[in-house]
Scaffold this active site. Structure first.
Site, mmCIF file in Angstrom:
data_model
loop_
_atom_site.group_PDB
_atom_site.id
_atom_site.type_symbol
_atom_site.label_atom_id
_atom_site.label_comp_id
_atom_site.label_asym_id
_atom_site.label_seq_id
_atom_site.Cartn_x
_atom_site.Cartn_y
_atom_site.Cartn_z
ATOM 1 C CB SER A 1 55.753 81.778 -5.673
ATOM 2 O OG SER A 1 54.978 80.949 -6.731
ATOM 3 C CG ASP B 1 55.324 78.485 -1.132
ATOM 4 O OD1 ASP B 1 55.271 79.720 -1.731
ATOM 5 O OD2 ASP B 1 54.732 77.718 -1.748
ATOM 6 C CD GLU C 1 56.354 78.147 -5.120
ATOM 7 O OE1 GLU C 1 56.235 78.941 -4.207
ATOM 8 O OE2 GLU C 1 56.255 78.701 -6.313
#
Length: 524
Positions: free
Chosen positions: A453, A256, A252
């Site tokens: 995400s 990002d 994650e």
């Protein structure tokens, strides 16, 4: 002394969890208390103007915000006096954030808030929790909006999906006749305006995992993109802590950073690390919003959970934080979830993911993208089935219908449509299918990752470019996008299980995916 239950603070155990005894009375913990806003009526009027005018409304500076809309010093003093009476230490006090963080032992907090903290065991592990409401004394009744941190259950999950690998990293995509993309290629396919976000700061909220500078150096060099400045900000003792597992929270964090950084390499990337609790999550967001050193103009949030998993006080506290962001000119992009219309709740009902369902967040849904050369050839709702994931979306059961969504309809199967009566999610979309996903690097591994995400930092990078071009923050852009939906490319094929794509807004991909140049013009 009379005490009063704090409205919305009621807690119930995790489904299937059972108490295994009282928490250690000597265990140390920290608790976040959120104090009411000064001039609440004036703030509501300001926010109403923002909702009506969007980016054209006047933003408030940090100093002015603290004076007008922070906490009153008398209220902060009352909380500190309460802490002193119960032997609790004040770790932090911040009037603009309206936050007082207290430290003490379990026994002290039990006595201070009229609760009994216990240890609970459930399928995912153990946590410290409570049942029923929190109680406040007379002098704090109506002064305190929320008390969080007594319960330390994991509050949110990351919304990313790693594509299945079969030796050859491209195997799955080729089997589906699909291609994978770099973030730079997606920005080009979506006609993002030229620029690199110079002078902007993008805040990333992370509740676990970490990044390795060596991976970032290798990754951006492979894209022939200047490596952005990436800094870690510790919140509530959270740290940049890579686990070494590319399929865990590191995936994650790196997704990002690499998407936001590839799209806007001229921007500073500030990564706010906090514990995965409701208190840690809120503190990370409010720290980013009110960070006068790094001054983020965009916040990207890829973590969330179904509305039903949150207390009312937490929902309100987060929503108030996003209202503060809107007032300050900070755009909040939030992933709408990767579990379709049910959001992973196995009760047969529809659920939307929070914080994407906040009226003051830009909810980001997911598509499956096909392209040939520099042209998009098709785009549908991302839905790989129950085990593969699908774009989160639906209708909030918490947040009222915003003015800019009035008159919209929700499409279901068989052509059935009904009027939207509460906040609809998502607002916008972007490529999220792991089979057509983003080429990234995590813990020394080159991988392909998707999920909503990926869409939140993609939009964050777009807004950073727009802010740099404009020389001013776009801020709360939802009203402008709904006023000018032609800035989005409508996605009309597919479903996320119970909700179906349709012409115009739908509960799978919102208004559609961005046409970057048109978005720039729409929010200017």
């Amino acid at each position: 002394m009379a005490t009063h239950p704090l409205n919305g603070s009621e807690r119930a155990p995790f489904p299937g969890a059972k108490s295994i005894g009282k928490a250690d009375p000597n265990e140390r913990l920290e608790v976040t208390m959120l104090v009411r806003r000064r001039s609440a009526d004036a703030f509501e009027k300001h926010i109403a103007t923002l909702a009506a005018q969007g980016a054209s409304a006047k933003h408030v500076g940090h100093d002015e915000f603290a004076k007008q809309f922070g906490a009153d010093s008398a209220d902060m003093a009352a909380v500190q006096s309460f802490a002193q009476k119960h032997g609790l230490s004040v770790v932090e006090s911040h009037e603009a954030r309206r936050t007082v963080v207290l430290s003490g032992a379990v026994a002290q907090f039990d006595a201070a808030f009229g609760v009994t903290l216990e240890q609970y065991e459930h399928a995912g592990g153990t946590y410290r929790g409570r049942t029923g409401p929190i109680h406040l004394p007379d002098e704090l009744n109506g002064v305190v909006d929320a008390v969080m941190g007594l319960d330390n259950r994991p509050q949110a999950r990351p919304n990313f999906r790693t594509r299945t690998q079969h030796g050859n990293v491209r195997w799955t995509a080729e089997a589906k006749g699909a291609s994978t993309f770099t973030p730079v290629q997606i920005a080009s396919l979506y006609d993002f305006p030229q620029g690199d976000g110079h002078g902007q700061c993008i805040a990333l909220i992370e509740l676990g995992g970490g990044f390795r500078p060596a991976d970032l150096k290798t990754y951006f060099a492979s894209l022939n993109v200047k490596q952005p400045s990436v800094i870690a900000v510790s919140v509530d003792h959270g740290k940049n802590h890579p686990t070494g597992d590319p399929n865990g929270p590191d995936g994650e964090v790196m997704l990002d950073i690499e998407i936001a950084g590839a799209v806007a390499p001229g921007a500073k990337i500030a990564v706010y690390f906090a514990p995965n609790t409701d208190a840690g999550f809120l503190d990370a967001i409010s720290t980013a919003i009110h960070d006068t050193k790094n001054k983020p103009s965009i916040i990207s949030i890829s973590w969330g959970g179904p509305e039903s998993a949150w207390t009312k006080q937490a929902l309100n506290a987060f929503d108030q934080a996003f209202q503060s962001a809107a007032a300050l000119g900070v755009t909040v992009c939030a992933a709408s979830g990767d579990n379709g219309s049910g959001d992973g709740v196995n009760d047969g009902a529809d659920h939307v993911d929070f914080p994407a369902s906040s009226t003051y967040a830009l909810g980001c849904g997911g598509t499956s993208l096909q392209a040939s050369g520099d042209k998009v050839t098709s785009e549908t709702v991302w839905n790989d089935g129950a085990s593969g994931g699908a774009s989160g979306g639906g209708v909030s059961t918490v947040f009222a219908l915003p003015a800019w969504q009035e008159g919209l309809h929700v499409a279901r199967g068989g052509g059935a449509q009904s009027a939207l009566t509460m906040r609809g999610v998502p607002d916008v979309a972007g490529n999220a299918d792991p089979a057509t996903g983003y080429e990234v690097r995590v813990d020394g591994h080159d991988m392909v990752i998707g999920g909503t995400s990926a869409v939140a930092p993609l939009w964050a990078g777009l807004i950073a470019r727009i802010n740099a071009i404009k020389g001013a923050p776009a801020g709360y852009i939802n009203p402008h996008l709904y006023k000018d939906p032609s800035a989005l490319v409508d996605v009309t094929q597919g479903n996320n299980d119970d909700f179906h794509a349709s012409a115009g807004w739908d509960a799978c991909t919102g208004l559609g995916r961005p046409d970057g140049e048109k978005v720039k013009d729409a929010v200017s």
